[in-house]
Design a protein around this motif. Structure first.
Motif, PDB file in Angstrom:
ATOM      1  N   ILE A 193       3.528  12.355  -8.782  1.00 53.60           N
ATOM      2  CA  ILE A 193       2.740  11.132  -8.905  1.00 53.60           C
ATOM      3  C   ILE A 193       3.670   9.966  -9.219  1.00 53.60           C
ATOM      4  O   ILE A 193       4.800  10.162  -9.671  1.00 53.60           O
ATOM      5  CB  ILE A 193       1.676  11.239 -10.018  1.00 53.60           C
ATOM      6  CG1 ILE A 193       2.330  11.610 -11.366  1.00 53.60           C
ATOM      7  CG2 ILE A 193       0.597  12.251  -9.647  1.00 53.60           C
ATOM      8  CD1 ILE A 193       1.373  11.609 -12.551  1.00 53.60           C
ATOM      9  N   ALA A 194       3.169   8.764  -8.993  1.00 48.95           N
ATOM     10  CA  ALA A 194       3.884   7.552  -9.403  1.00 48.95           C
ATOM     11  C   ALA A 194       2.862   6.465  -9.666  1.00 48.95           C
ATOM     12  O   ALA A 194       1.795   6.434  -9.037  1.00 48.95           O
ATOM     13  CB  ALA A 194       4.872   7.102  -8.326  1.00 48.95           C
ATOM     14  N   PRO A 195       3.169   5.540 -10.589  1.00 47.48           N
ATOM     15  CA  PRO A 195       2.265   4.409 -10.806  1.00 47.48           C
ATOM     16  C   PRO A 195       2.321   3.471  -9.610  1.00 47.48           C
ATOM     17  O   PRO A 195       3.312   3.425  -8.877  1.00 47.48           O
ATOM     18  CB  PRO A 195       2.830   3.751 -12.064  1.00 47.48           C
ATOM     19  CG  PRO A 195       4.292   4.062 -12.012  1.00 47.48           C
ATOM     20  CD  PRO A 195       4.379   5.441 -11.415  1.00 47.48           C
ATOM     21  N   LEU A 236      12.416  -0.230  -4.514  1.00 48.82           N
ATOM     22  CA  LEU A 236      11.764  -1.270  -3.720  1.00 48.82           C
ATOM     23  C   LEU A 236      10.282  -0.991  -3.486  1.00 48.82           C
ATOM     24  O   LEU A 236       9.618  -1.764  -2.806  1.00 48.82           O
ATOM     25  CB  LEU A 236      12.484  -1.453  -2.380  1.00 48.82           C
ATOM     26  CG  LEU A 236      13.586  -2.523  -2.367  1.00 48.82           C
ATOM     27  CD1 LEU A 236      14.713  -2.138  -3.307  1.00 48.82           C
ATOM     28  CD2 LEU A 236      14.125  -2.742  -0.954  1.00 48.82           C
ATOM     29  N   GLY A 237       9.760   0.113  -4.023  1.00 45.24           N
ATOM     30  CA  GLY A 237       8.323   0.336  -3.958  1.00 45.24           C
ATOM     31  C   GLY A 237       7.828   1.303  -2.910  1.00 45.24           C
ATOM     32  O   GLY A 237       6.615   1.438  -2.721  1.00 45.24           O
ATOM     33  N   ARG A 238       8.740   1.987  -2.225  1.00 48.80           N
ATOM     34  CA  ARG A 238       8.304   3.065  -1.334  1.00 48.80           C
ATOM     35  C   ARG A 238       8.070   4.324  -2.165  1.00 48.80           C
ATOM     36  O   ARG A 238       8.673   4.501  -3.218  1.00 48.80           O
ATOM     37  CB  ARG A 238       9.363   3.364  -0.273  1.00 48.80           C
ATOM     38  CG  ARG A 238       9.907   2.151   0.471  1.00 48.80           C
ATOM     39  CD  ARG A 238      11.047   2.585   1.377  1.00 48.80           C
ATOM     40  NE  ARG A 238      11.747   1.484   2.009  1.00 48.80           N
ATOM     41  CZ  ARG A 238      12.845   0.891   1.515  1.00 48.80           C
ATOM     42  NH1 ARG A 238      13.367   1.317   0.369  1.00 48.80           N
ATOM     43  NH2 ARG A 238      13.422  -0.096   2.165  1.00 48.80           N
ATOM     44  N   PHE A 239       7.228   5.225  -1.662  1.00 50.77           N
ATOM     45  CA  PHE A 239       7.036   6.502  -2.341  1.00 50.77           C
ATOM     46  C   PHE A 239       7.746   7.593  -1.543  1.00 50.77           C
ATOM     47  O   PHE A 239       7.574   7.712  -0.327  1.00 50.77           O
ATOM     48  CB  PHE A 239       5.553   6.849  -2.465  1.00 50.77           C
ATOM     49  CG  PHE A 239       5.299   8.135  -3.209  1.00 50.77           C
ATOM     50  CD1 PHE A 239       5.552   8.232  -4.568  1.00 50.77           C
ATOM     51  CD2 PHE A 239       4.805   9.254  -2.556  1.00 50.77           C
ATOM     52  CE1 PHE A 239       5.327   9.423  -5.264  1.00 50.77           C
ATOM     53  CE2 PHE A 239       4.570  10.440  -3.239  1.00 50.77           C
ATOM     54  CZ  PHE A 239       4.831  10.526  -4.591  1.00 50.77           C
ATOM     55  N   SER A 272       9.783   9.629   3.078  1.00 50.91           N
ATOM     56  CA  SER A 272       9.587   8.326   2.457  1.00 50.91           C
ATOM     57  C   SER A 272       8.359   7.675   3.089  1.00 50.91           C
ATOM     58  O   SER A 272       8.154   7.755   4.298  1.00 50.91           O
ATOM     59  CB  SER A 272      10.826   7.454   2.680  1.00 50.91           C
ATOM     60  OG  SER A 272      10.612   6.127   2.250  1.00 50.91           O
ATOM     61  N   LEU A 273       7.547   7.028   2.247  1.00 49.44           N
ATOM     62  CA  LEU A 273       6.332   6.362   2.712  1.00 49.44           C
ATOM     63  C   LEU A 273       6.372   4.905   2.278  1.00 49.44           C
ATOM     64  O   LEU A 273       6.468   4.601   1.090  1.00 49.44           O
ATOM     65  CB  LEU A 273       5.105   7.057   2.115  1.00 49.44           C
ATOM     66  CG  LEU A 273       3.742   6.462   2.465  1.00 49.44           C
ATOM     67  CD1 LEU A 273       3.434   6.635   3.950  1.00 49.44           C
ATOM     68  CD2 LEU A 273       2.640   7.104   1.622  1.00 49.44           C
ATOM     69  N   ASP A 274       6.294   4.001   3.251  1.00 54.94           N
ATOM     70  CA  ASP A 274       6.390   2.565   2.979  1.00 54.94           C
ATOM     71  C   ASP A 274       5.067   1.902   3.324  1.00 54.94           C
ATOM     72  O   ASP A 274       4.655   1.903   4.485  1.00 54.94           O
ATOM     73  CB  ASP A 274       7.524   1.962   3.815  1.00 54.94           C
ATOM     74  CG  ASP A 274       7.867   0.532   3.402  1.00 54.94           C
ATOM     75  OD1 ASP A 274       7.168  -0.026   2.539  1.00 54.94           O
ATOM     76  OD2 ASP A 274       8.846  -0.026   3.954  1.00 54.94           O
ATOM     77  N   CYS A 275       4.392   1.353   2.321  1.00 54.28           N
ATOM     78  CA  CYS A 275       3.121   0.654   2.536  1.00 54.28           C
ATOM     79  C   CYS A 275       3.183  -0.797   2.074  1.00 54.28           C
ATOM     80  O   CYS A 275       2.148  -1.464   1.942  1.00 54.28           O
ATOM     81  CB  CYS A 275       1.995   1.368   1.796  1.00 54.28           C
ATOM     82  SG  CYS A 275       1.662   3.053   2.344  1.00 54.28           S
ATOM     83  N   PHE A 327       7.424   1.459  -9.502  1.00 54.70           N
ATOM     84  CA  PHE A 327       6.038   1.419  -9.035  1.00 54.70           C
ATOM     85  C   PHE A 327       5.978   1.482  -7.524  1.00 54.70           C
ATOM     86  O   PHE A 327       6.740   0.796  -6.832  1.00 54.70           O
ATOM     87  CB  PHE A 327       5.347   0.132  -9.506  1.00 54.70           C
ATOM     88  CG  PHE A 327       4.858   0.170 -10.930  1.00 54.70           C
ATOM     89  CD1 PHE A 327       3.504   0.211 -11.200  1.00 54.70           C
ATOM     90  CD2 PHE A 327       5.750   0.134 -11.986  1.00 54.70           C
ATOM     91  CE1 PHE A 327       3.035   0.224 -12.510  1.00 54.70           C
ATOM     92  CE2 PHE A 327       5.298   0.152 -13.300  1.00 54.70           C
ATOM     93  CZ  PHE A 327       3.936   0.201 -13.566  1.00 54.70           C
ATOM     94  N   PHE A 328       5.062   2.279  -7.008  1.00 49.61           N
ATOM     95  CA  PHE A 328       4.707   2.243  -5.589  1.00 49.61           C
ATOM     96  C   PHE A 328       3.989   0.913  -5.324  1.00 49.61           C
ATOM     97  O   PHE A 328       3.149   0.487  -6.116  1.00 49.61           O
ATOM     98  CB  PHE A 328       3.796   3.420  -5.263  1.00 49.61           C
ATOM     99  CG  PHE A 328       3.192   3.374  -3.878  1.00 49.61           C
ATOM    100  CD1 PHE A 328       3.946   3.640  -2.758  1.00 49.61           C
ATOM    101  CD2 PHE A 328       1.843   3.071  -3.713  1.00 49.61           C
ATOM    102  CE1 PHE A 328       3.384   3.608  -1.496  1.00 49.61           C
ATOM    103  CE2 PHE A 328       1.265   3.046  -2.455  1.00 49.61           C
ATOM    104  CZ  PHE A 328       2.047   3.316  -1.344  1.00 49.61           C
ATOM    105  N   GLN A 329       4.310   0.283  -4.204  1.00 46.04           N
ATOM    106  CA  GLN A 329       3.717  -1.019  -3.898  1.00 46.04           C
ATOM    107  C   GLN A 329       2.976  -0.983  -2.572  1.00 46.04           C
ATOM    108  O   GLN A 329       3.484  -0.446  -1.587  1.00 46.04           O
ATOM    109  CB  GLN A 329       4.807  -2.098  -3.855  1.00 46.04           C
ATOM    110  CG  GLN A 329       5.530  -2.290  -5.180  1.00 46.04           C
ATOM    111  CD  GLN A 329       6.626  -3.332  -5.116  1.00 46.04           C
ATOM    112  OE1 GLN A 329       6.623  -4.207  -4.259  1.00 46.04           O
ATOM    113  NE2 GLN A 329       7.584  -3.249  -6.035  1.00 46.04           N
ATOM    114  N   ASP A 330       1.773  -1.535  -2.591  1.00 41.74           N
ATOM    115  CA  ASP A 330       1.010  -1.677  -1.339  1.00 41.74           C
ATOM    116  C   ASP A 330       0.216  -2.971  -1.370  1.00 41.74           C
ATOM    117  O   ASP A 330       0.386  -3.790  -2.279  1.00 41.74           O
ATOM    118  CB  ASP A 330       0.115  -0.454  -1.091  1.00 41.74           C
ATOM    119  CG  ASP A 330      -0.910  -0.221  -2.196  1.00 41.74           C
ATOM    120  OD1 ASP A 330      -0.978  -1.030  -3.153  1.00 41.74           O
ATOM    121  OD2 ASP A 330      -1.638   0.775  -2.109  1.00 41.74           O
TER     122      ASP A 330
END
Length: 308
Positions: free
Chosen positions: A58-60, A111-114, A132-135, A305-308
């Protein structure tokens, strides 16, 4: 330095801890128990959230700069929850056979990718991969393969200058490193960062002669890599050159993953495991599966933090 035990029921396999700076709470998961936990460490209260399958990591998360729930890697894909206990929305479906593979260790990058690696459960070949998942900025979610050649993905971490990414394969007792360009998300110059001897033939838990294998990891502000050595009963502090700077004994045979927390990031937290462990081991280490903490001199890096 002495360990304190968090006042919470033990997990079968605690993993993926992180300190949420906005909420001042510690999060972690129980993989076989299929729960996410969070604890107010000041009050000793714990909340638990049941998952539909095993949470691997998990990640915030943040949306438009505001803290907003979690990103969660489950067996069959990566999901987004906007709030604690909220709806799980699928971001990216796994490309693997969920009968033999699931997502495991993962984190958000600077940079906020998960990122999340997989675990090949038969463990008879190196079929696990890292994705890697970039949103960010409204991008359409898509998993990008970053590395492979592993059996159980673990030990994901980034150096303080965001120039190096680390990833371990637990069964091969190896931590690898790559040069990393954060902007382009490109990895280059793969190399072995640290490696340990395998389990001796005939070794059983409780016997001497085995130091464990690298599981989850955390990074401090000086670029030192903390590796939880599963079945080794110890946490290793490795320099940026891969040299062992410190060996910290753990009150559990199977530490799983460290993280740093508290306002000053000088509290080192550590999850552990008790699932499928021998009865004698659980007698010798009755707090196996609990979360432990200790104070350290060098602060860790804050959670990404994951960023979307």
């Amino acid at each position: 330095m002495t360990w304190q035990t968090l006042a919470a029921a033990p997990s079968g396999l605690g993993e993926s801890p992180f300190w949420h700076p906005d909420e001042q709470m510690l999060y972690w998961i129980d993989i076989p128990g299929q729960h996410i936990h969070r604890c107010n460490v000041f009050m000793g209260t714990v909340e638990s959230w049941a998952m539909p399958s095993e949470p691997g990591s998990i990640a915030p998360a943040r949306s438009a700069g505001e803290a907003s729930g979690l990103v969660i890697a489950l067996r069959d894909g990566i999901y987004r929850a906007r709030e604690w206990g909220g709806e799980l929305r699928l971001l990216a479906k796994a490309g693997h056979d969920t009968a033999t593979m699931r997502f495991n260790d993962g984190k958000a990058d600077p940079l906020g990718r998960f990122w999340a690696g997989t675990m090949y459960e038969p463990r008879d070949k190196a079929a696990a991969e890292l994705f890697s998942l970039d949103c960010r900025g409204g991008r359409a979610p898509a998993l990008e393969r970053k590395a492979g050649g592993a059996t159980i993905a673990n030990g994901l971490a980034w150096s303080p200058d965001a120039a190096t990414v680390y990833w371990s394969d637990t069964p091969s007792h190896t931590i690898r490193a790559w040069d990393w360009d954060a902007g382009s998300n490109a990895m280059a110059r793969p190399r072995v960062f640290a490696q340990w001897p395998g389990k001796p033939d005939g070794w059983q838990p409780g016997m001497p002669g085995y130091g464990g294998r690298p599981d989850g990891a955390a990074m401090d502000s000086e670029g030192n890599y903390y590796a939880a050595m599963f079945e080794g009963g110890r946490l290793l502090k490795l320099s940026p050159a891969g040299q062992v700077l410190a060996e910290i004994a753990v009150p559990a045979r199977c530490p799983t993953m460290p993280c740093f927390g508290g306002d000053d990031l000088k509290t080192l937290y550590l999850t552990t495991a008790r699932h499928n462990r021998p009865a004698q081991e659980l007698q010798d280490y009755p707090d196996s599966g609990c979360v432990f903490s200790m104070q350290v001199d060098v602060p860790g890096l804050p959670v990404n933090f994951f960023q979307d």
